[in-house]
Motif scaffolding. Structure first.
Motif, PDB file in Angstrom:
ATOM      1  N   TRP A 160       0.822  -1.229   0.000  1.00 37.48           N
ATOM      2  CA  TRP A 160       0.000   0.000   0.000  1.00 37.48           C
ATOM      3  C   TRP A 160       0.843   1.261   0.000  1.00 37.48           C
ATOM      4  O   TRP A 160       0.577   2.192  -0.746  1.00 37.48           O
ATOM      5  CB  TRP A 160      -0.925  -0.065   1.201  1.00 37.48           C
ATOM      6  N   ASP A 164       4.171   1.476  -0.645  1.00 35.53           N
ATOM      7  CA  ASP A 164       5.387   1.360  -1.447  1.00 35.53           C
ATOM      8  C   ASP A 164       6.626   1.085  -0.617  1.00 35.53           C
ATOM      9  O   ASP A 164       7.740   1.330  -1.077  1.00 35.53           O
ATOM     10  CB  ASP A 164       5.634   2.649  -2.269  1.00 35.53           C
ATOM     11  N   ASN A 172      12.181   6.459  -1.515  1.00 35.72           N
ATOM     12  CA  ASN A 172      10.934   7.219  -1.538  1.00 35.72           C
ATOM     13  C   ASN A 172      10.401   7.330  -0.117  1.00 35.72           C
ATOM     14  O   ASN A 172      10.646   6.499   0.744  1.00 35.72           O
ATOM     15  CB  ASN A 172       9.948   6.616  -2.551  1.00 35.72           C
ATOM     16  N   GLU A 173       9.678   8.405   0.141  1.00 31.83           N
ATOM     17  CA  GLU A 173       9.328   8.787   1.514  1.00 31.83           C
ATOM     18  C   GLU A 173       7.942   8.342   1.931  1.00 31.83           C
ATOM     19  O   GLU A 173       7.486   8.692   3.019  1.00 31.83           O
ATOM     20  CB  GLU A 173       9.397  10.323   1.633  1.00 31.83           C
ATOM     21  N   ASN A 174       7.267   7.610   1.074  1.00 34.21           N
ATOM     22  CA  ASN A 174       5.838   7.403   1.308  1.00 34.21           C
ATOM     23  C   ASN A 174       5.544   6.787   2.678  1.00 34.21           C
ATOM     24  O   ASN A 174       4.837   7.360   3.502  1.00 34.21           O
ATOM     25  CB  ASN A 174       5.270   6.525   0.182  1.00 34.21           C
ATOM     26  N   ARG A 207       6.782   8.845   5.846  1.00 34.53           N
ATOM     27  CA  ARG A 207       5.960  10.017   6.152  1.00 34.53           C
ATOM     28  C   ARG A 207       4.614   9.614   6.748  1.00 34.53           C
ATOM     29  O   ARG A 207       4.198  10.126   7.785  1.00 34.53           O
ATOM     30  CB  ARG A 207       5.721  10.846   4.885  1.00 34.53           C
ATOM     31  N   GLU A 208       3.933   8.684   6.099  1.00 30.81           N
ATOM     32  CA  GLU A 208       2.577   8.355   6.558  1.00 30.81           C
ATOM     33  C   GLU A 208       2.599   7.603   7.891  1.00 30.81           C
ATOM     34  O   GLU A 208       1.672   7.728   8.686  1.00 30.81           O
ATOM     35  CB  GLU A 208       1.812   7.562   5.489  1.00 30.81           C
ATOM     36  N   GLU A 239       2.800  10.616  10.118  1.00 27.69           N
ATOM     37  CA  GLU A 239       1.694  11.579   9.990  1.00 27.69           C
ATOM     38  C   GLU A 239       0.334  10.949  10.301  1.00 27.69           C
ATOM     39  O   GLU A 239      -0.480  11.550  11.002  1.00 27.69           O
ATOM     40  CB  GLU A 239       1.665  12.172   8.574  1.00 27.69           C
ATOM     41  N   ARG A 240       0.082   9.761   9.780  1.00 31.51           N
ATOM     42  CA  ARG A 240      -1.270   9.203   9.871  1.00 31.51           C
ATOM     43  C   ARG A 240      -1.442   8.126  10.935  1.00 31.51           C
ATOM     44  O   ARG A 240      -2.558   7.879  11.368  1.00 31.51           O
ATOM     45  CB  ARG A 240      -1.717   8.601   8.523  1.00 31.51           C
ATOM     46  N   ILE A 248       0.844  15.225  12.343  1.00 31.50           N
ATOM     47  CA  ILE A 248       1.631  16.266  11.677  1.00 31.50           C
ATOM     48  C   ILE A 248       2.077  17.330  12.678  1.00 31.50           C
ATOM     49  O   ILE A 248       1.392  17.605  13.659  1.00 31.50           O
ATOM     50  CB  ILE A 248       0.801  16.864  10.525  1.00 31.50           C
ATOM     51  N   GLU A 283      11.098  17.407   8.508  1.00 34.64           N
ATOM     52  CA  GLU A 283      11.396  16.767   7.230  1.00 34.64           C
ATOM     53  C   GLU A 283      12.693  15.967   7.315  1.00 34.64           C
ATOM     54  O   GLU A 283      12.863  14.970   6.616  1.00 34.64           O
ATOM     55  CB  GLU A 283      11.476  17.813   6.120  1.00 34.64           C
ATOM     56  N   ARG A 294      13.185  12.022   6.171  1.00 34.45           N
ATOM     57  CA  ARG A 294      14.285  11.508   5.342  1.00 34.45           C
ATOM     58  C   ARG A 294      15.040  10.410   6.085  1.00 34.45           C
ATOM     59  O   ARG A 294      15.363   9.357   5.524  1.00 34.45           O
ATOM     60  CB  ARG A 294      15.282  12.634   4.993  1.00 34.45           C
ATOM     61  N   SER A 347      -8.170   6.746   0.889  1.00 32.90           N
ATOM     62  CA  SER A 347      -6.781   7.181   0.931  1.00 32.90           C
ATOM     63  C   SER A 347      -6.170   6.733   2.245  1.00 32.90           C
ATOM     64  O   SER A 347      -6.852   6.179   3.105  1.00 32.90           O
ATOM     65  CB  SER A 347      -6.682   8.709   0.815  1.00 32.90           C
ATOM     66  N   VAL A 348      -4.883   7.036   2.400  1.00 30.03           N
ATOM     67  CA  VAL A 348      -4.190   6.688   3.637  1.00 30.03           C
ATOM     68  C   VAL A 348      -4.727   7.525   4.801  1.00 30.03           C
ATOM     69  O   VAL A 348      -4.448   7.259   5.961  1.00 30.03           O
ATOM     70  CB  VAL A 348      -2.665   6.848   3.471  1.00 30.03           C
ATOM     71  N   GLY A 349      -5.525   8.524   4.485  1.00 32.64           N
ATOM     72  CA  GLY A 349      -6.184   9.292   5.534  1.00 32.64           C
ATOM     73  C   GLY A 349      -7.448   8.611   6.039  1.00 32.64           C
ATOM     74  O   GLY A 349      -8.046   9.054   7.011  1.00 32.64           O
ATOM     75  N   PHE A 401      -3.104  15.942   3.232  1.00 34.01           N
ATOM     76  CA  PHE A 401      -4.359  16.350   3.849  1.00 34.01           C
ATOM     77  C   PHE A 401      -4.333  17.822   4.227  1.00 34.01           C
ATOM     78  O   PHE A 401      -5.297  18.541   3.980  1.00 34.01           O
ATOM     79  CB  PHE A 401      -4.662  15.427   5.021  1.00 34.01           C
ATOM     80  N   HIS A 442       4.682   7.865  -5.965  1.00 31.91           N
ATOM     81  CA  HIS A 442       5.992   7.638  -5.351  1.00 31.91           C
ATOM     82  C   HIS A 442       6.780   6.591  -6.124  1.00 31.91           C
ATOM     83  O   HIS A 442       7.998   6.518  -6.010  1.00 31.91           O
ATOM     84  CB  HIS A 442       5.833   7.161  -3.910  1.00 31.91           C
ATOM     85  N   ASN A 491      12.997  10.008  -7.225  1.00 32.76           N
ATOM     86  CA  ASN A 491      13.568   9.126  -6.204  1.00 32.76           C
ATOM     87  C   ASN A 491      14.083   7.837  -6.853  1.00 32.76           C
ATOM     88  O   ASN A 491      14.045   7.693  -8.084  1.00 32.76           O
ATOM     89  CB  ASN A 491      12.551   8.849  -5.081  1.00 32.76           C
ATOM     90  N   ASP A 525       8.495  12.288  -4.842  1.00 34.00           N
ATOM     91  CA  ASP A 525       7.884  12.503  -3.534  1.00 34.00           C
ATOM     92  C   ASP A 525       7.146  13.843  -3.503  1.00 34.00           C
ATOM     93  O   ASP A 525       7.179  14.604  -4.459  1.00 34.00           O
ATOM     94  CB  ASP A 525       8.959  12.408  -2.448  1.00 34.00           C
TER      95      ASP A 525
END
Lengths: 439, 479
Positions: free
Chosen positions: A159, A161, A171-173, A176-177, A180-181, A186, A191, A195, A352-354, B176, B355, B404, B410
């Motif tokens: 989901w 990546d 990649n930061e997916n 980050r989530e 954040e989620r 947040i 940042e 990373r 979404s991931v939200g 969001f 991504h 990336n 990203d």
């Protein structure tokens, strides 16, 4: 709040509503004993739900890449997966409808909303099932362990990546989530932390042949990172250990639980801060739920009018109230799936991931029509005898008993009274009343 | 006489027949990981309706009572922004339709309007750089993504405006929070009202004045007092007989002093009655037609059952994938051409969070966008109702300039906004972000996003933008 109303509220929030007889039994037990029973259920089997057969699903490796070389072969696989997905949805809805241990399914649903993961990208129902079982079996325990299990499970790896994080520019997916989620919210990290975490997660992937989590040493960065002030971090597990032990995470989790079981709050709410310090002792979700349900603010008017039923709660609650047996779900699937789809909450497929928003989000014009269509159909096929067998003069009250609604507003009462000659119409209207639409 | 139908649909034992997209034929593609992807539930909602339809009629007089009853408006919500009501419409001329196309997930603007002649672009993007020989040139060193030939035609016809370098200060990497900023029109502290919701409030509009197509309503149409309506796709057939419908309206009345969520639930039902009364006949009549003409098939196939206005078009996407955006825009086109009540429409397409494996995913999505929007503009052109229609296409943020290691990009900062319509004055607007002066690897905005909204308030909706936006912004002249 009188005991019966308090118990009705508890059953709506810790489950999918109570029948009139359940409420009477619970009233005899009292609030504390009923709560203890509901919480105790989290550690117990649920024979009624377990009787729903798990559908047969393709297991990894799902297909030989070389065999998928014709449109017909692809179409065949798509059809199989699509049928599996339908069966898996029936299975989970069936569990929620059949359960005698409703908090367990409710918590599982809550965690699906907390770690939203969608089959539209994951593709394989077997993986969604695996994640769902993690929620069910580990969800009542330590949140840190749960987060590790979910993060290293195929559904989440696909989901967000995570399986593709690699050097030199990961990649930061997921990094980050995750923060954040799922864990911190947040504004509680920088940042640089995103990373650093992305580097720590490099090499994480899913072995497609075995369906198991693995770390590819060649793709993994061993460069020590400074993450949230901790130096020398090189692994994703360290990142998860750190984030799940922050005070931000405690507030985030408490906020998420309180907002879905009581009423919406912000992470900075004093109530959240208060509960977060208790939660931090053990990060145990069963204990957190106990704290929430025992909190003086839980049994308040703010709670009682603080949530709209999520579509899944609405549909499952109505099916249970009108005594539709779980076994019948496949036969009446069209109106059920139509309702969930046109309300915008398809199980296993958050947008979404939200995840799914709350309250006003479910009060659109379209939603009003979707609920009405479903209610109209359900009242035709469900058991409304509690209302129909009552004399017309007491049918409005009986509808309240049927749906576990303890009081009707003047305009609802007026409408229901006029409908009392026709039990079907009366139950339909009761199901779409603001009192039942709210939770 | 009100065109009122009731559906007595008995649930059947039929199995859910609609195939659910699994994309196994594109195993390497980044799929709809992020973004509201409505394809599934549109397919589900469209595929399952089966209806034996009974007709019931209600005399108009009966309805008058419902609509004139006092205190229908929900209790005021506690929101941060509350512009003064009753801003007057500046002109009485025919209303110009405004269509917002929200791309969820963060579309990569750099590979949409491509600075394909700069070496910085090529070196940063590496394998993600679009082959310059395939770019559709716009001039000034920019070109469109190869899957946007329709937009190229709009550009050549001077009907496509590209606003470059759009964003806001203190950009946000969160999907969001960024989308909240875009939809509220307020950077910084989040507010829960939308920029067009506040317009509904200020003009004392009906909820039908600004609508979304589908189950839910985006923040941008949420006002402090007035919420826009969500239009259910397909024929609008209310359940039950006339008694049930009448009593449904009764219980949709708001009781004074009741909790806010209960009032809002009642208001949603009340709005449904209003929607059905004012637009039901139009929605039912147009459910079988597709003004976008994206499929050659017999238009009746669109209404094979229930809500099947959805299964409309396959506008350049996957093989059997209904183009969900085309479906929404087809409904919008029908409503505009029928002279329906709404002036503002919100539609959306998700899945842009690339991504990984960006090339294939973005190609597919921009292809869907291209087919749907250009067919829509064509359908509007030279019609009295639609010729002034303005379409705005935006997303929550641009993407990082450097690719990336997963063949993706990203979250980033500034982006383009596209505006098109039959009477839009095409060309470049704003200033492109400087590729040589990145911050944290991101494009820095040159144009405040509220400039775009100011333009739309001023030139499309005909109101003074000031009360709706914190600050004064000069309008562009493309409308």
């Amino acid at each position: 709040m009188d005991t019966r109303s308090a118990l009705a509220l508890l059953y709506r929030r810790a489950g999918f509503g109570a029948s009139s007889s359940e409420l009477s039994q619970a009233s005899a037990l009292g609030f504390s004993a009923t709560l203890a029973e509901l919480l105790g259920g989290l550690q117990q089997a649920d024979p009624a739900a377990d009787a729903i057969e798990v559908p047969t699903m393709l297991q990894p490796p799902f297909y030989e890449p070389k065999s998928l070389n014709t449109p017909a072969a692809i179409a065949q696989l798509n059809q199989t997966l699509s049928q599996e997905r339908i069966a898996l949805t029936d299975w989970w809805l069936g569990r929620m409808v059949a359960s005698n241990n409703p908090l367990k399914e409710k918590l599982t649903f809550f965690l699906h909303c907390h770690f939203p993961t969608a089959i539209s990208k994951v593709r394989f129902p077997a993986y969604m099932y695996r994640q769902n079982q993690i929620f069910r079996t580990l969800g009542s325990g330590d949140f840190a362990n749960l987060t590790t299990a979910v993060s290293t499970d195929p559904a989440m790896l696909i989901w967000l990546d995570a399986g593709t994080d690699r050097m030199p520019d990961p990649n930061e997916n997921f990094a980050r989530e995750l923060m954040e989620r799922f864990t911190m919210g947040i504004g509680t990290y920088t940042e640089f932390d995103v990373r650093a975490a992305a580097f720590a997660f490099t090499g994480w992937h899913l072995n497609n042949a075995t369906g198991q989590f693995a770390i590819a040493p060649k793709l993994h960065s061993n460069t020590p990172q400074t993450f949230l002030g901790h130096q020398g971090i090189t692994t994703g597990q360290e990142v998860i250990n750190i984030v799940t032990r922050t005070s931000a995470c405690a507030q985030f989790v408490v906020c998420s639980v309180w907002s879905r079981f009581a009423y919406p709050v912000k992470p900075s709410d004093p109530l959240v801060v208060e509960l977060a310090s208790t939660y931090s002792n053990d990060r145990n979700l069963t204990n957190l739920l106990r704290t929430v349900f025992e909190h003086p603010n839980f049994l308040s008017a703010t709670t009682a009018t603080g949530l709209i039923k999520q579509p899944v709660e609405y549909v499952v609650g109505a099916l249970r109230a009108l005594k539709i047996p779980a076994a019948r779900i496949p036969a009446i699937r069209p109106p059920i799936m139509n309702a969930l789809a046109s309300l915008g909450q398809v199980l296993f497929d958050p947008p979404s991931v939200g995840g799914w928003p709350q309250n006003e989000y479910w009060l659109s014009t379209s939603a009003a029509l979707a609920r009405w269509r479903f209610a109209h159909q359900l009242a035709l096929i469900g058991d409304v005898s509690l209302v129909a067998d009552s004399p017309p003069a007491s049918r409005v009250e009986a509808a309240g008993e049927l749906l576990s609604v303890t009081s009707w507003s003047p305009s609802t009462a007026a409408a229901l009274k006029k409908a009392s000659v026709n039990p079907h119409t009366l139950v339909t209207l009761a199901l779409v009343s603001p009192e039942y639409v709210s939770n | 006489m009100t065109d009122f139908e009731s559906s007595e649909t008995w649930p059947t034992d039929e199995v859910l027949g609609e195939p659910i997209e699994e994309d196994v034929d594109h195993p390497n593609e980044a799929r709809v990981g992020w973004g509201v992807d409505r394809r599934k539930f549109l397919a589900l909602a469209g595929g399952l309706g089966t209806a034996g339809v009974l007709s019931a009629t209600l005399g108009p007089r009966l309805w008058e009572g419902f609509f004139s009853s006092p205190s229908k408006a929900p209790a005021p919500l506690k929101l941060a922004l509350s512009p003064k009501p009753a801003v007057s419409q500046a002109s009485s001329s025919a209303k110009k339709p405004l269509i917002l196309v929200t791309l969820y997930g963060g579309n990569d603007g750099l590979n949409t309007v491509i600075p394909y002649q700069t070496s910085i672009y090529e070196s940063n993007r590496g394998t993600l750089a679009i082959d310059p020989s395939k770019v559709l040139p716009l001039g000034d060193g920019y070109g469109l993504h190869p899957s946007m030939p329709g937009f190229k035609k709009l550009w050549d016809a001077k009907q496509l405006a590209v606003i470059q370098g759009v964003g806001f200060a203190n950009p946000n990497y969160s999907h969001f929070e960024s989308m909240d900023i875009w939809q509220s029109g307020v950077p910084g502290e989040p507010v829960s009202s939308g920029w067009l919701g506040r317009w509904l409030d200020a003009t004392n509009s009906s909820p039908l004045k600004a609508v979304s197509i589908g189950p839910t309503m985006p923040t941008l149409l949420t006002g402090v007092r007035v919420q826009g309506a969500a239009i259910p796709p397909g024929k609008l057939v209310l359940p039950g007989d006339s008694t049930e419908q009448l009593l449904f309206a009764t219980l949709s009345q708001i009781n004074s002093g009741e909790p806010q969520l209960l009032s809002e639930a009642a208001a949603a039902s009340s709005n449904l009655i209003q929607l059905s009364h004012q637009m039901g006949p139009t929605l039912s009549r147009t459910a079988t037609s597709d003004p976008l003409h994206l499929k050659d098939a017999n238009p009746n196939s669109l209404a094979a059952n229930g809500g099947a206005a959805l299964a409309i078009a396959n506008g350049g996407g996957g093989q059997s994938t209904p183009n969900v955006l085309a479906t929404q825009l087809s409904i919008v086109a029908n409503l505009i051409l029928a002279g329906a009540v709404p002036q503002v429409y919100s539609v959306e397409l998700g899945g842009f969070d690339t991504h990984v494996n960006q090339l294939t995913t973005q190609e597919r999505l921009l292809g869907e966008l291209d087919a749907a929007v250009t067919a829509f503009v064509e359908a509007m052109a030279n019609t009295p109702q639609g010729n002034d229609a303005v379409v705005m296409i935006y997303t929550e943020f641009g993407r990082r300039v450097s690719a990336n290691s997963s063949a993706g990009t990203d979250h980033g900062w500034a982006n383009n906004v596209l505006i098109t319509g039959p009477t839009v004055k095409g060309g470049f607007y704003g200033e492109p972000s400087d590729l040589a002066r990145l911050q944290e690897g991101n494009l820095v905005f040159t144009t405040d996003f509220r400039t775009v909204y100011a333009t739309l308030f001023d030139k499309v909706l005909g109101v003074d933008p000031k009360p709706f936006l914190q600050g004064s912004f000069n309008s562009f002249s493309m409308v």
